[in-house]
Scaffold this motif. Structure first.
Motif, PDB file in Angstrom:
ATOM      1  N   MET A  48       0.351  -1.374   0.007  1.00 36.44           N
ATOM      2  CA  MET A  48       0.037  -0.077   0.016  1.00 36.44           C
ATOM      3  C   MET A  48       0.997   1.088   0.184  1.00 36.44           C
ATOM      4  N   ILE A  56      -6.819   5.883   5.985  1.00 39.66           N
ATOM      5  CA  ILE A  56      -7.701   4.720   7.026  1.00 39.66           C
ATOM      6  C   ILE A  56      -7.026   4.906   8.544  1.00 39.66           C
ATOM      7  N   PRO A  63     -12.467   1.691   7.242  1.00 43.07           N
ATOM      8  CA  PRO A  63     -11.826   0.467   5.971  1.00 43.07           C
ATOM      9  C   PRO A  63     -12.835  -1.277   6.178  1.00 43.07           C
ATOM     10  N   THR A  67      -9.107  -5.133   4.237  1.00 48.88           N
ATOM     11  CA  THR A  67      -8.418  -4.036   4.317  1.00 48.88           C
ATOM     12  C   THR A  67      -7.081  -4.519   5.848  1.00 48.88           C
ATOM     13  N   ARG A  70      -5.069  -7.271   6.074  1.00 50.24           N
ATOM     14  CA  ARG A  70      -3.651  -6.509   5.502  1.00 50.24           C
ATOM     15  C   ARG A  70      -3.048  -6.046   6.770  1.00 50.24           C
ATOM     16  N   TYR A  71      -3.657  -4.819   7.068  1.00 51.20           N
ATOM     17  CA  TYR A  71      -3.177  -3.737   8.337  1.00 51.20           C
ATOM     18  C   TYR A  71      -2.593  -5.069   9.496  1.00 51.20           C
TER      19      TYR A  71
END
Length: 87
Positions: A48, A56, A63, A67, A70-71
């Protein structure tokens, strides 16, 4: 610095479902800071751009679960969900 835990009880315009997302993001953001990972480092880890990650974290938009996952993975964490009775 303003932190979510200090203001969440004063927030009334966020519905219950969105509050769960905001609380999860807050915990992830706190973990990123405690781990000493910069926005740029995390953004690189999860494919990203740093400005996108900053948006975000500022909650410019809500989000998605994808997402948030992923974070979390970028920090070596995993989001776990459970079902409980709403009664």
């Amino acid at each position: 610095m303003i932190v979510w835990d200090n203001i969440k009880d004063k927030t009334s315009s966020i519905n219950e479902d969105e509050m769960k997302v905001v609380t999860t993001l807050s915990k992830l953001h706190d973990s990123r800071i405690k781990l000493g990972v910069t926005q740029k480092e995390l953004a690189d880890r999860i494919g990203m751009q740093q400005p996108q990650l900053a948006k975000i974290e500022r909650m410019d938009s809500m989000p998605t679960l994808v997402t948030l996952n992923r974070y979390a993975r970028g920090l070596g964490l995993e989001i776990q969900m459970s079902l409980v009775s709403s009664k």
